[in-house]
Design an enzyme around this catalytic site. Structure first.
Site, PDB file in Angstrom:
ATOM      1  CD1 TRP A 130      -2.636   1.621   0.524  1.00 11.55           C
ATOM      2  CD2 TRP A 130      -2.051   1.817   2.668  1.00 11.55           C
ATOM      3  NE1 TRP A 130      -3.389   2.629   1.075  1.00 11.55           N
ATOM      4  CE2 TRP A 130      -3.044   2.762   2.392  1.00 11.55           C
ATOM      5  CE3 TRP A 130      -1.530   1.741   3.956  1.00 11.55           C
ATOM      6  CZ2 TRP A 130      -3.529   3.643   3.358  1.00 11.55           C
ATOM      7  CZ3 TRP A 130      -2.003   2.615   4.921  1.00 11.55           C
ATOM      8  CH2 TRP A 130      -3.000   3.556   4.614  1.00 11.55           C
ATOM      9  CG  ASP A 211      -2.150  -2.622   7.293  1.00  8.06           C
ATOM     10  OD1 ASP A 211      -3.326  -2.672   7.725  1.00  8.06           O
ATOM     11  OD2 ASP A 211      -1.748  -1.729   6.526  1.00  8.06           O
ATOM     12  CE  LYS A 246     -10.127   0.068   3.905  1.00  3.91           C
ATOM     13  NZ  LYS A 246      -9.802   0.889   2.801  1.00  3.91           N
TER      14      LYS A 246
HETATM   15  C1  LMR Z   1      -6.919   2.031  -0.192  1.00  9.76           C
HETATM   16  O1  LMR Z   1      -5.846   1.410  -0.240  1.00  9.76           O
HETATM   17  O2  LMR Z   1      -7.511   2.413  -1.203  1.00  9.76           O
HETATM   18  C2  LMR Z   1      -7.560   2.294   1.134  1.00  9.76           C
HETATM   19  O3  LMR Z   1      -6.807   1.734   2.147  1.00  9.76           O
HETATM   20  C3  LMR Z   1      -7.869   3.715   1.360  1.00  9.76           C
HETATM   21  C4  LMR Z   1      -6.647   4.554   1.587  1.00  9.76           C
HETATM   22  O4  LMR Z   1      -6.610   5.268   2.589  1.00  9.76           O
HETATM   23  O5  LMR Z   1      -5.728   4.527   0.774  1.00  9.76           O
END
Ligand code: LMR
Length: 398
Positions: A130, A211, A246
């Site tokens: 991420w 996470d 979520k």
């Molecule tokens: C995402 O990866 O789209 C979500 O976790 C929202 C975010 O805050 O990025």
């Protein structure tokens, strides 16, 4: 002050949502940000949440400050969900939990806590991860490294290379692991693989930082905590950043938690004292509403059952959309084997679409996909799936 300063680039995920909002095309589709949508394209307030909110409005007598670490009933509910109610960790008192503003806030509070005592440690994230992991741990002052994870050729996990990398991580460094529903790939570890990773963490002495933003979106609430249980079983220090954004749809209530698990109750108490000082100097104490809603639901038999049912509906709809996308792309004659999309878990999949295709979809069809090709399957509906598949076919045919 700002005359000579260059503007910062927009956020790679939330910046895309800003662009999507401005787009006037009535056929636009947002496959970017990780937000659940139902088949009408709406992000619903869950029925269990509405019911809990009603109850809270009636019962709430004060909006005075919460304790620094949040409502103890919330912390208890979080531990039951994240660790499992029968967990030895809970019985031994070797975990402490603070309510943090969302999963992002939880990750940052935990990062600041670690940095207070281990500023020289490196933080290892999966390749890819991420995008905001880099931002969060970087902002906390850490140097960031990557371990192997996803294999773009097999569209699956590169477990051998991952283990090779994890073997080499020195004692005291921090390893960020996605407990389930890996963001962005949708590719998770199997049970035996998690056992191996937990044993390695115990042997090498690096610190797992889990996470856990998508509990319930993989195989189910209990099934999805398998990884947490493996780290609990080996009796080491680890961190869990969890989120109700979520699975309860509480996105804008910023309802997350940081749980610090230690080998003993004495160490857990020390961890909590420092956790509180990190929170106090950041935002003093958490916002109440989302935590009260989550605790109310988790502590009511009826609402809890309603929640599990609603969560299963969300999970199943995403699975259906995975299948529909694979079938739709084949029907449109898009070259390649997309069956991997149906095998992945959670909201996301790495589509394998190049940045050029991603840009074309956005410029020509108002379909928004995160750079690198991550798609949110929950953005697909029975009404827009044909539009998306035919757009992808057009993009590939150019
Ligand atoms: C995402 O990866 O789209 C979500 O976790 C929202 C975010 O805050 O990025």
């Amino acid at each position: 002050m700002w005359k000579t300063i260059q503007p910062a680039p927009p956020d790679s995920i939330l910046g895309l949502t800003d662009e999507f909002r401005k787009d006037q095309n009535p056929s636009k589709v947002n496959l970017g940000v990780g937000v659940y949508k139902d088949d009408t394209g709406n992000t619903p307030v869950l029925r269990c949440v509405k019911a809990a909110e009603k109850e809270l409005v009636e019962k709430q007598l004060s909006k005075s400050y919460l304790p620094i670490s949040g409502d103890p009933a919330y912390a208890q509910a979080v531990q039951g969900l994240v660790l499992g109610g029968a967990s030895e960790v809970i019985a031994a008192g070797r975990a402490v939990t603070a309510h943090a503003p969302g999963g992002t806030g939880a990750l940052r509070v935990g990062a600041d806590l670690i940095h207070k005592f281990s500023s020289q440690a490196k933080v290892w994230v999966s390749s890819p991860t991420w995008a905001n992991h880099n931002g969060i741990f970087g902002a906390a002052g850490f140097e960031i490294e990557r371990y192997a994870y996803y294999n773009p050729e097999s569209k699956g996990l590169d477990f051998d290379r991952m283990m090779d990398d994890l073997q080499r991580i020195p004692v005291g460094d921090v390893v960020v692991l996605h407990t389930c529903c890996h963001n962005p790939s949708g590719v998770d570890l199997g049970q035996d693989q998690w056992r191996e990773v937990a044993a390695l963490a115990a042997q090498k002495g690096w610190i797992p930082y889990l996470d856990f933003a998508y509990q319930g979106f993989g195989d189910g609430v209990n099934e999805d905590r398998f990884a947490v249980e493996q780290f609990a079983a080996v009796g080491i220090d680890f961190f869990v950043a969890s989120s109700f954004s979520k699975n309860f749809g509480l996105y804008n209530e910023r309802t997350g938690a940081i749980t610090v698990v230690t080998p003993s109750a004495e160490e857990a108490a020390v961890a909590m004292s420092h956790l509180k000082s990190v929170v106090r100097t950041n935002y003093s104490n958490p916002p109440a509403h989302g935590g009260l809603v989550a605790a109310t639901i988790l502590n009511s038999q009826e609402l809890h059952a309603m929640w599990l049912d609603e969560l299963a509906q969300m999970r199943n709809r995403i699975v259906e959309m995975r299948k529909a996308l694979v079938e739709g792309l084949a029907k449109q004659g898009v070259e390649g084997d997309f069956s991997f999309i149906a095998k992945q878990r959670g909201m996301f999949s790495f589509s394998g679409w190049s940045d050029d295709v991603v840009q074309w979809l956005r410029d020509n069809r108002s379909i928004y996909v995160v750079g690198g090709g991550r798609i949110n399957l929950a953005g697909l509906t029975t009404s827009n799936i044909d539009y998306v598949c035919s757009a992808v076919a057009d993009a590939m045919r150019r």
